[in-house]
Each structure stands twice: as C-alpha cells, then as structure tokens.
Design an enzyme around this catalytic site. Sequence first.
Site, PDB file in Angstrom:
ATOM      1  N   GLU A 331       0.844  -1.195   0.000  1.00 20.21           N
ATOM      2  CA  GLU A 331       0.000   0.000   0.000  1.00 20.21           C
ATOM      3  C   GLU A 331       0.874   1.237   0.000  1.00 20.21           C
ATOM      4  OE1 GLU A 331      -3.039   0.536   2.977  1.00 20.21           O
ATOM      5  OE2 GLU A 331      -3.475  -1.611   3.074  1.00 20.21           O
ATOM      6  N   GLU A 385     -13.761   5.746  -1.682  1.00 24.19           N
ATOM      7  CA  GLU A 385     -14.708   4.871  -0.973  1.00 24.19           C
ATOM      8  C   GLU A 385     -15.490   5.696   0.044  1.00 24.19           C
ATOM      9  OE1 GLU A 385     -12.811   0.939   0.099  1.00 24.19           O
ATOM     10  OE2 GLU A 385     -11.056   1.959  -0.752  1.00 24.19           O
ATOM     11  N   LYS A 388     -15.887   4.842   4.136  1.00 20.19           N
ATOM     12  CA  LYS A 388     -14.758   4.640   5.025  1.00 20.19           C
ATOM     13  C   LYS A 388     -14.835   5.633   6.178  1.00 20.19           C
ATOM     14  CE  LYS A 388     -10.825   3.181   3.979  1.00 20.19           C
ATOM     15  NZ  LYS A 388      -9.417   2.995   3.563  1.00 20.19           N
ATOM     16  N   GLU A 394      -9.458   9.749   4.152  1.00 20.41           N
ATOM     17  CA  GLU A 394      -9.699   8.306   4.046  1.00 20.41           C
ATOM     18  C   GLU A 394     -10.661   7.972   2.914  1.00 20.41           C
ATOM     19  OE1 GLU A 394      -8.471   5.513   5.684  1.00 20.41           O
ATOM     20  OE2 GLU A 394      -6.948   6.936   6.313  1.00 20.41           O
TER      21      GLU A 394
END
Length: 538
Positions: A331, A385, A388, A394
Amino acid sequence: MLLSRTTTSLSSLLFLYPKSLLSLKLTPCFLLHTFFSWLAHKTRTLTPPNPLSLFPSLPFMLCFTKNQSMDCLFAFYFFLLLSSFIFADAGSIGVNYGRIANNLPSASKVVQLLKSQGIERVKVFDTDAAVLKALSGSGIKVTVDLPNELLFSAAKRPSFAFSWVQKNVAAYHPDTQIEAIGVGNEVFVDPHNTTKFLLPAMKNVHEALVKYNLHSSIKVSSPIALSALQNSYPSSAGSFRPELIEPVFKPMLNFLRQTGSFLMVNAYPFFAYESNTDVISLDYALFRENPGVVDAGNGLRYFSLFDAQIDAVFAALSALKYDDIRMVVTETGWPSKGDENENGASVENAAAYNGNLVRRILTGGGTPLRPKADLTVYLFALFNEDQKPGPTSERNYGLFYPNEEKVYNIPFTVEGLKNYHDHRSPVNRSPTVRAPVNGGGGVSKSTSGNTWCVANAEVGKEKLQRGLDYACGEGGADCRPIQRGATCYNPNTLEAHASFAFNSYYQKQSRAGGSCYFGGAAYVVTQPPSTCSVFYQY
C-alpha cells in the site's frame, strides 16, 4: 521468457521501421552501432553493470571481425533480443481494490477498467466470490487477504485454514491468477491484539497450500505498517521494535525465507509530510527535483521520502541478517482531498505523488541502499470509498471516481509514461529539504488521522507503571482526570490509567511517529478505546 513492457514498446518501434531507417542509406552496421550507443546511455544506471555500457561498440565490432559473412541485420536483431533481458528487471505497478462504498461499479466492470488501463496486478482485502469470479481469465495477477478477524481461527485450527484455502483460493486458481495471500493486515497495530496469532495462521495457510500443491505459485506473507519500526531516521538506522523481534519478526522472516516469499510493507509518505511540513519538503515527498537529504549513517543521498522509508525497512532487515528477503510495497498513496488540518491533501499533490511514483518504479532501479531491488508497488486505492470512517482523506485516496472517471490523469504503463508530465502549480513551492524530526519517515497510515494510543497489558505491570510514571511526569501528559475522585479515575486499573496517560501524551505530541511506544507498553489503535481517553483529544 516474456519481454517487459518497456522492451515491447522499444522493439515495436525498431521492428516496424527498419525500411524507413535503411531508406536513409545508412549501413546496417552503422545503425547497429548507433542503436547500442543510445542503449548504453539509457541503461547506464542499471545494476549489475550493463555490458553494453562498457562496450557500446561491440555489435559494430562483430560486423568487422574475421567472420565477414555475419549478417549485420541478424546481429542487430540478436542484440535487440539481448536488450530485452536487460530491460526486463523494471518494477511493477498494481492497485488496491477496496470496496467500503455503496456506489461502486460491478466487479465485471472493474475488471474491464483495470484492463483498459493496463493494470496487471490487483490486491483485494478479502476473497469476495463475485470479484474473484470476475477476475477469472483476465490475466490480472491477484493478491487476496485473510482478514484480521479470522487470524485466531486460522492459527488455532489447521482445519479452518485448510477449509478457507479450499473455498477461497483453490476453488478459483489458476483461472483467477492468485499469486499471494496477505494473512492479516497491519496486525501489530490491530486493537484486538492479534499479533500472537499471526505466525501460526501464516504457517497453517501455507500448509493448506502445500496440500493443494499451490505453494510454489502462491506465496504467503502479511502487510506491516511502518509503525513496526523502532527507528526510521536516518534510514541506515532502521530497526524493528525490540519487543517484536524475537517473538514475531525473526520467526516470520525465517518463514518467508524458507517458503521463498517476501515481506509486505505499507508505506505512506503523506503522513510523514502532513505532520512535519516545516521540515520536510513537498518536492522531497512528491519525487520532484530537490537537493536531497544525506543519510549521516552511510553517506547516501535520498531524493524521495518514499525511498527513505523503504530503505529504513531494508536496514531493519539487514540488522537482523535477512538481507535476502525481498519486499513488496502493498500500500502507498496520497489523498486528493482532506480536512483543513490535513496538510498536502490535494488533487495536484496526489497526481504528482502517484504519477511520479509510477515513473520511478517502471523505469527500473532500486533504492539507494538496495539498487538491485526492483519493487512491486500497489497504489492505494482504485476508487474513492464513501463509507470509510475517519478523516476526509480516508474517503479520497481513489484514482477513480465510482463512475469510473479518473480523479486525475496519470499513467500506469511504460507506454503511458511517454506523454506524462508532472503539472505543478507555479505558486506551489516547497521549502528547503531538512532532516525530518522524530523519525520523519516512520509514520504509517495507521498512526495518523483519528487514532489513539492505548496500553499494551501483555508487557506486564512493571512496564506499564514505568510508562505511566514517565507520561505523567517528565512527559507532561495531563493526568489530572485519572486522579482519585476525578472524571476518569474509574475504572481504577493500571491498564486504564496507563491508556489515558499514554493517549494524553500521544495527542499532545500531535500523534508523531514514535510518540506511542513507551518501551513497548503502548500501541496505536484506529477505533476509539473503551476508556474516557477518547474525550480528551488535544
């Protein structure tokens, strides 16, 4: 042997236009000499040394040896093939496909999106059947995850691990090209204290792969956060947290060595920059031109924070004599949007970081400490997203919006790099690079944003008490709320009081890397603790 994408594009150019070149009435041998002189120049930084950089005239010389009958065009194509082996060592780019959202396209559409962008590797955080079925026959290599909540079962019951591999891996492979299994994710900062289950779970999953004869093609590892490092600055002083070395790291690294696997690492330069904008140059964080930072320990000069973070892990491996262990960056990324206090979160910076990172990885070459270590790197993440939790950032790491439009335009292939330019704002200028404080490069994704520092009861009362005494004394934590009769006195336990004091200190230090340690008596969590510490953010 498959040619790299670099070689494919180069080969296509040369094979498509030999007649055009010859129409210039240049001799084949001259063309051959010119080509390899250029090739030597382009590959002069490769390691081990490219023989063409030492003898760029070698193909030309072959045309005029005693064997005058040798066809120069044949030599040209022969050495072109040889060049493919030289170029084939560049790194690889993949992407994390998270799905904590309610507006994402179907798995089949996602696979078509990946293929349209030339993305050949994807990492998912579970083993969702619809996703794995959609990836079947796509040619995309897949890394799947056994979630943290299943570590206990996988560790304690080999039958569970066998059943999990059977249902979630063997049932899809090889049509779905699963190449690795991440057992857990950032386990060392998991608030549920699952660290002790990690290695047994990894071993049981591997044994299940052995039973299905899949252990040669599918490797087992576990992504670690940079908070697993005790020291990260300078990079040459990189070391793992001492309380994790004997019980976890040494046996895990032995397992990786024995099974031919690699260490998975999550690295986020964004968080180090966000917390240290006064001492870390934005250009240094975004792979842009900068004067660099010299590592006082070994004299190497670093021109990117990413390289410094990765080399801190390599140095930690070397300190334990595991230089042979490979690394995959599972990541890394940069948010395109953040809260007011999330310095550096913007579309321009996200595009620069990810675009320049792709160029850095696909053009080959390792890090200053490991120049031969061509890396596989997974960008985080494919989509924004919307569900999240945590700060705004985030929900804004995505390369694409849910409607499949790009958040910003960056390439994912060598071919795409041809037209890539890092577009920077003329008003966006960075300060001079200085040495990061407090480790700088050691802040991980799990140690920023809405995070708390809590006590680790497993270290024993003596260590907890020492940490508590330091935090409330020399550390300057506000411990008044845990005095007798005060708001947070109850529950009256050493662990609860230590958690409050540790978190008070951690928040006052702006959640800086290394400020939640206390000799191993504390760790970072991403969910609010069950004590009233959460109400005392500073």
